[in-house]
Scaffold this motif. Structure first.
Motif, PDB file in Angstrom:
ATOM      1  N   VAL A  22       0.860  -1.180   0.000  1.00 22.87           N
ATOM      2  CA  VAL A  22       0.000   0.000   0.000  1.00 22.87           C
ATOM      3  C   VAL A  22       0.897   1.231   0.000  1.00 22.87           C
ATOM      4  O   VAL A  22       1.801   1.346   0.832  1.00 22.87           O
ATOM      5  N   ALA A  23       0.653   2.127  -0.949  1.00 17.95           N
ATOM      6  CA  ALA A  23       1.310   3.435  -0.935  1.00 17.95           C
ATOM      7  C   ALA A  23       0.398   4.352  -0.132  1.00 17.95           C
ATOM      8  O   ALA A  23      -0.798   4.442  -0.411  1.00 17.95           O
ATOM      9  N   ASP A  58      11.158  19.107  -7.186  1.00 14.08           N
ATOM     10  CA  ASP A  58      10.221  19.504  -8.249  1.00 14.08           C
ATOM     11  C   ASP A  58       8.769  19.142  -7.918  1.00 14.08           C
ATOM     12  O   ASP A  58       7.904  19.167  -8.795  1.00 14.08           O
ATOM     13  N   ASN A  59       8.491  18.779  -6.656  1.00 15.72           N
ATOM     14  CA  ASN A  59       7.166  18.381  -6.168  1.00 15.72           C
ATOM     15  C   ASN A  59       6.740  16.987  -6.603  1.00 15.72           C
ATOM     16  O   ASN A  59       5.610  16.578  -6.337  1.00 15.72           O
ATOM     17  N   ASP A  60       7.600  16.250  -7.292  1.00 13.60           N
ATOM     18  CA  ASP A  60       7.299  14.849  -7.576  1.00 13.60           C
ATOM     19  C   ASP A  60       7.554  14.070  -6.285  1.00 13.60           C
ATOM     20  O   ASP A  60       8.064  14.614  -5.300  1.00 13.60           O
ATOM     21  N   LEU A  61       7.200  12.796  -6.279  1.00  9.54           N
ATOM     22  CA  LEU A  61       7.366  11.979  -5.085  1.00  9.54           C
ATOM     23  C   LEU A  61       8.265  10.783  -5.336  1.00  9.54           C
ATOM     24  O   LEU A  61       8.069  10.036  -6.296  1.00  9.54           O
ATOM     25  N   ASP A  62       9.246  10.598  -4.475  1.00  9.33           N
ATOM     26  CA  ASP A  62      10.028   9.377  -4.363  1.00  9.33           C
ATOM     27  C   ASP A  62       9.313   8.565  -3.281  1.00  9.33           C
ATOM     28  O   ASP A  62       8.354   9.050  -2.664  1.00  9.33           O
ATOM     29  N   TRP A  63       9.750   7.354  -3.017  1.00 12.18           N
ATOM     30  CA  TRP A  63       9.085   6.505  -2.033  1.00 12.18           C
ATOM     31  C   TRP A  63      10.111   5.788  -1.172  1.00 12.18           C
ATOM     32  O   TRP A  63      11.219   5.488  -1.623  1.00 12.18           O
ATOM     33  N   GLY A  64       9.717   5.519   0.064  1.00 16.86           N
ATOM     34  CA  GLY A  64      10.531   4.753   0.995  1.00 16.86           C
ATOM     35  C   GLY A  64       9.618   3.854   1.806  1.00 16.86           C
ATOM     36  O   GLY A  64       8.405   4.087   1.890  1.00 16.86           O
ATOM     37  N   ALA A  65      10.187   2.833   2.417  1.00 22.03           N
ATOM     38  CA  ALA A  65       9.388   1.884   3.203  1.00 22.03           C
ATOM     39  C   ALA A  65       9.148   2.406   4.610  1.00 22.03           C
ATOM     40  O   ALA A  65      10.042   2.997   5.227  1.00 22.03           O
ATOM     41  N   TYR A  66       7.941   2.179   5.106  1.00 19.29           N
ATOM     42  CA  TYR A  66       7.588   2.501   6.488  1.00 19.29           C
ATOM     43  C   TYR A  66       7.775   1.243   7.322  1.00 19.29           C
ATOM     44  O   TYR A  66       7.172   0.207   7.030  1.00 19.29           O
ATOM     45  N   VAL A 122      12.945   7.432   6.579  1.00 20.50           N
ATOM     46  CA  VAL A 122      14.401   7.459   6.483  1.00 20.50           C
ATOM     47  C   VAL A 122      14.814   6.166   5.780  1.00 20.50           C
ATOM     48  O   VAL A 122      14.029   5.260   5.627  1.00 20.50           O
ATOM     49  N   GLY A 123      16.023   6.093   5.336  1.00 18.68           N
ATOM     50  CA  GLY A 123      16.479   4.859   4.704  1.00 18.68           C
ATOM     51  C   GLY A 123      16.446   4.939   3.194  1.00 18.68           C
ATOM     52  O   GLY A 123      16.370   6.012   2.600  1.00 18.68           O
ATOM     53  N   GLU A 124      16.490   3.771   2.588  1.00 13.05           N
ATOM     54  CA  GLU A 124      16.623   3.644   1.136  1.00 13.05           C
ATOM     55  C   GLU A 124      15.481   4.317   0.384  1.00 13.05           C
ATOM     56  O   GLU A 124      14.318   4.172   0.738  1.00 13.05           O
ATOM     57  N   ARG A 125      15.848   5.039  -0.668  1.00  8.07           N
ATOM     58  CA  ARG A 125      14.867   5.628  -1.580  1.00  8.07           C
ATOM     59  C   ARG A 125      14.617   4.620  -2.701  1.00  8.07           C
ATOM     60  O   ARG A 125      15.552   4.075  -3.281  1.00  8.07           O
ATOM     61  N   LEU A 126      13.353   4.403  -3.002  1.00  9.47           N
ATOM     62  CA  LEU A 126      12.972   3.367  -3.961  1.00  9.47           C
ATOM     63  C   LEU A 126      12.686   3.910  -5.353  1.00  9.47           C
ATOM     64  O   LEU A 126      12.484   3.138  -6.279  1.00  9.47           O
TER      65      LEU A 126
END
Length: 191
Positions: free
Chosen positions: A41-42, A75-83, A104-108
């Motif tokens: 789930v994002a 640029d207001n786009d979104l990267d994602w990381g795990a919770y 925090v942690g790895e960017r996906l």
């Protein structure tokens, strides 16, 4: 003007109001089949008087769901990381905006959202057609366009207060309807 009105209504909520709504939202959202069967789930971490999400994020994790959270890019786009729990979040200030809690942690990467079975979207309102009114930054418009280009079809769910489900919100050509809205009092589906 419309956005300002919804934000003004939210600003009158007490911390107790927000907490009560967050618990009810989590309970209602967890009943959704789209979330019950999701492997990934994002989602997002609520800020200020937004409908609270932390109880829901923790409940999803407890079910073994992989939860992805956004990281705002310049640029207001979104990267994602795990919770992986409350300790995996840190406040990040982006210019003069309110500090956001980001993983925090790895960017996906921005494309990681394509792995989601469901996407929980922030918003200010949703109308009877399922059109969502966001804050106007365009971050989630980019996410929805990315999903559409990839042919991905996750469940799109917006989390709101009961008073934010309205008859009509303005719509632009890039706007996409959501599948459902969850409020403290229940769920409404749009397609």
């Amino acid at each position: 003007m419309l956005r300002r009105g919804f934000l003004s209504m939210r600003s009158r909520l007490t911390a107790g109001d927000v907490d009560l709504a967050a618990n009810a939202l989590a309970e209602r959202a967890l009943e959704l089949p789209e979330l019950a069967h999701a492997r990934t789930v994002a989602a997002y971490v609520s800020v200020g008087e937004e409908p609270g999400t932390l109880a829901l994020l923790d409940a999803l994790r407890a079910r073994g769901v992989r939860v992805l959270l956004p990281v705002l890019l310049p640029d207001n786009d979104l990267d994602w990381g795990a919770y992986t729990g409350p300790d995996s979040l840190a406040p990040v200030r982006h210019g003069s905006r309110m500090a956001l809690l980001e993983p925090v942690g790895e960017r996906l990467g921005p494309e990681a959202v394509r792995q989601a079975d469901a996407v929980l979207l922030p918003g200010l309102a949703v109308d009877a057609r399922g059109m969502r009114l966001g804050r106007g930054g365009g971050s989630y418009d980019r996410v929805l366009a990315r999903l559409e280009r990839a042919g991905a079809d996750p469940a799109l769910v917006v989390l709101l207060y009961d008073t934010e489900v309205v008859e009509r919100v303005p719509e632009e050509g890039h706007d996409r309807p959501v599948h459902a809205v969850v409020t403290p009092s229940g769920v409404r589906r749009f397609r």
